[in-house]
Write an enzyme that holds these catalytic residues in place. Structure first.
Site: not given
Ligand code: PBG
Length: 330
Positions: A196, A249
């Site tokens: 991520k 992601k």
């Molecule tokens: C954090 C989380 C995020 C997303 C999913 N889980 C945001 C972040 O890390 O700031 C982002 C998903 C998206 O942008 O569609 N729990």
């Protein structure tokens, strides 16, 4: 005059032949639909930066699930937005927490027709907006893991089939696997947000989930977009720790990462087509600048071609409804 010996155009010359020769398919069952459920509202709230998406009430959540099921999407990842936040994010593991109530209610209404994935993170639940608990100004890894264990058990108790830790703490998969097994939930899978990235593509989500950090950013725990070998390492660690599925992601700027992870692991690979990717398409389509249906098909095919077995996307419901008509696009 010398003529070509190979004529690839033959396979493109008739629609039925194009369909036979097609290497990649998208089906509704490949899609996972992320949904937001918010505590303390009495009507769904449109998310301005994500046209077509809402913060749901428990009621409107059930309606959205039902509509998605009708077009063949049966997998959902749920995000909760609590009415009350604190430094520890304690609503994340409250028995009566908003996600726990949503899980119970959707299960009650739809039984095993639905696969329920619970996002496991703290950023929606902490008053500082970081994905773990703080020591001074830094997110403390190991104390956060103990909290993640509590959240996992409460989500499993509420009926989650799959736990999806997204906080990027070291060792989170091992900690959660141990907690689930210790509580008897050996059958619940872990979908690890393995790679991520610290990405600007999450911008609209932070509005949707009210989860923007109050200070600093997430670069101390999320990955640097410049790195791909590190993603392979993260995926390997997560698989070694017990992940059943690994995720990359965002998706579109990281297709090479999806490919690298898919080539180096034996577990299924998920890709998250995130909020910013969704909103860019919606914004351009609203202006008539792009052909949304064809763009979505290309985007999803591209993510699949890169090696993703499943795709988390806010487009899930609308795309699934459109897939039966895709022959006229290709
Ligand atoms: C954090 C989380 C995020 C997303 C999913 N889980 C945001 C972040 O890390 O700031 C982002 C998903 C998206 O942008 O569609 N729990």
């Amino acid at each position: 005059m010398s003529f070509p010996i190979e004529r690839p155009r033959r396979l493109r010359s008739r629609p039925a032949l194009r369909r036979l020769a097609r290497e990649t398919q998208i089906a509704p069952q490949d899609l996972i639909y992320p949904l937001f459920v918010r505590e303390g509202i009495d009507a769904p709230q449109p998310i301005e930066a994500m046209p077509g998406q809402q913060q749901h009430t428990l009621d409107s959540l059930a309606h959205e699930v039902e509509a998605a099921l009708k077009v063949g999407v049966g997998s959902f990842v749920l995000f909760g937005i609590p009415a009350r936040k604190d430094a520890q994010g304690s609503e994340a593991w409250a028995e009566g927490g908003i996600v726990q109530r949503a899980l119970r209610q959707v299960r009650e209404a739809f039984g095993t027709d639905v696969l329920l994935i619970a996002d496991l993170c703290l950023c929606e639940y902490t008053d500082h907006g970081h994905c773990g608990v703080l020591e001074g100004d830094t997110v403390a890894n190991d104390p956060t893991l103990e909290i993640y264990q509590r959240i996992a058990i409460s989500q499993a108790a509420a009926g989650a089939d799959v736990i999806a830790p997204s906080g990027m703490m070291d060792g989170q998969v091992r900690a959660i696997r141990a907690a689930l097994d210790g509580a008897g939930y050996i059958d619940r899978a872990i979908l690890a947000y393995a790679a991520k990235y610290a990405s600007a593509f999450y911008g609209p989500f932070r509005e949707a989930a009210g989860s923007a950090p109050r200070f600093g950013d997430r670069r101390g725990y999320q990955m640097d977009p410049a790195n791909v070998r590190e993603a392979v390492r993260e995926a390997r660690l997560d698989v070694d720790e017990g992940a059943d599925i690994v995720m990359v992601k965002p998706a579109l700027a990281f297709l090479d990462v999806i490919r690298a992870v898919a080539d180096s692991t034996q577990v299924p690979v998920a890709a998250y087509n995130v909020s910013g990717e969704y909103s860019m398409v919606k914004a351009a389509a609203a202006r008539g600048w792009i052909d949304e249906r064809r763009i979505l098909r290309e985007i999803l095919l591209g993510i699949r071609r890169a090696g993703a077995d499943m795709i988390l996307t806010y487009h899930a419901r609308e795309v699934a409804a459109d897939i039966p008509c895709w022959n006229d696009l290709g």
